[in-house]
Design a protein around this motif. Sequence first.
Motif, PDB file in Angstrom:
ATOM      1  N   HIS A  82     -68.378  16.171 -56.208  1.00  0.00           N
ATOM      2  CA  HIS A  82     -66.925  16.120 -56.181  1.00  0.00           C
ATOM      3  C   HIS A  82     -66.447  17.560 -56.304  1.00  0.00           C
ATOM      4  N   LEU A  83     -65.823  18.055 -55.264  1.00  0.00           N
ATOM      5  CA  LEU A  83     -65.367  19.438 -55.235  1.00  0.00           C
ATOM      6  C   LEU A  83     -63.852  19.468 -55.310  1.00  0.00           C
ATOM      7  N   ILE A  84     -63.337  20.163 -56.309  1.00  0.00           N
ATOM      8  CA  ILE A  84     -61.891  20.328 -56.453  1.00  0.00           C
ATOM      9  C   ILE A  84     -61.597  21.819 -56.393  1.00  0.00           C
ATOM     10  N   MET A  85     -60.697  22.188 -55.510  1.00  0.00           N
ATOM     11  CA  MET A  85     -60.313  23.584 -55.375  1.00  0.00           C
ATOM     12  C   MET A  85     -58.820  23.696 -55.626  1.00  0.00           C
ATOM     13  N   VAL A  86     -58.463  24.506 -56.593  1.00  0.00           N
ATOM     14  CA  VAL A  86     -57.059  24.700 -56.935  1.00  0.00           C
ATOM     15  C   VAL A  86     -56.692  26.134 -56.571  1.00  0.00           C
ATOM     16  N   VAL A  87     -55.670  26.273 -55.748  1.00  0.00           N
ATOM     17  CA  VAL A  87     -55.229  27.592 -55.314  1.00  0.00           C
ATOM     18  C   VAL A  87     -53.827  27.823 -55.855  1.00  0.00           C
ATOM     19  N   LYS A  88     -53.676  28.886 -56.616  1.00  0.00           N
ATOM     20  CA  LYS A  88     -52.392  29.167 -57.246  1.00  0.00           C
ATOM     21  C   LYS A  88     -51.417  29.818 -56.269  1.00  0.00           C
ATOM     22  N   TYR A  89     -51.919  30.732 -55.462  1.00  0.00           N
ATOM     23  CA  TYR A  89     -51.042  31.479 -54.563  1.00  0.00           C
ATOM     24  C   TYR A  89     -51.268  31.066 -53.116  1.00  0.00           C
ATOM     25  N   ARG A  90     -50.240  31.176 -52.303  1.00  0.00           N
ATOM     26  CA  ARG A  90     -50.349  30.810 -50.893  1.00  0.00           C
ATOM     27  C   ARG A  90     -50.820  32.014 -50.087  1.00  0.00           C
ATOM     28  N   ARG A  91     -52.091  32.293 -50.199  1.00  0.00           N
ATOM     29  CA  ARG A  91     -52.711  33.362 -49.428  1.00  0.00           C
ATOM     30  C   ARG A  91     -54.147  32.956 -49.157  1.00  0.00           C
ATOM     31  N   LYS A  92     -54.794  33.677 -48.281  1.00  0.00           N
ATOM     32  CA  LYS A  92     -56.168  33.328 -47.940  1.00  0.00           C
ATOM     33  C   LYS A  92     -57.084  33.704 -49.102  1.00  0.00           C
ATOM     34  N   VAL A  93     -57.562  32.706 -49.817  1.00  0.00           N
ATOM     35  CA  VAL A  93     -58.402  32.927 -50.985  1.00  0.00           C
ATOM     36  C   VAL A  93     -59.870  32.889 -50.603  1.00  0.00           C
ATOM     37  N   ILE A  94     -60.236  31.965 -49.746  1.00  0.00           N
ATOM     38  CA  ILE A  94     -61.625  31.820 -49.353  1.00  0.00           C
ATOM     39  C   ILE A  94     -61.832  32.629 -48.074  1.00  0.00           C
ATOM     40  N   ASP A  95     -62.292  33.867 -48.246  1.00  0.00           N
ATOM     41  CA  ASP A  95     -62.540  34.725 -47.091  1.00  0.00           C
ATOM     42  C   ASP A  95     -63.961  34.484 -46.576  1.00  0.00           C
ATOM     43  N   ASP A  96     -64.385  35.232 -45.582  1.00  0.00           N
ATOM     44  CA  ASP A  96     -65.680  34.990 -44.945  1.00  0.00           C
ATOM     45  C   ASP A  96     -66.876  35.108 -45.895  1.00  0.00           C
ATOM     46  N   PRO A  97     -66.973  36.158 -46.737  1.00  0.00           N
ATOM     47  CA  PRO A  97     -68.128  36.208 -47.654  1.00  0.00           C
ATOM     48  C   PRO A  97     -68.176  35.032 -48.624  1.00  0.00           C
TER      49      PRO A  97
END
Length: 47
Positions: free
Chosen positions: A17-32
Motif C-alpha cells: 500500500h503506497l501513499i504519497m502526500v505532496v504538500k506543494y504543487r510542483r514536480k516532486v518526483i523527478d527522474d532520479p
Amino acid sequence: MDKMDHNAHSVYLMYYHLIMVVKYRRKVIDDPISERAKEIWERIAPD
C-alpha cells in the motif's frame, strides 16, 4: 493460504500500500527519484 481481510462488502488480500502526500504543487518526483522507486519496487515485488 494467506489470511484474507474483509469488511461488510468485500474480501481482500493486500501486500503493498503506497501513499504519497505532496504538500506543494510542483514536480516532486523527478527522474532520479522515479528510477530509484522503480528499482525498489522491482526488488520487493518482482512479479
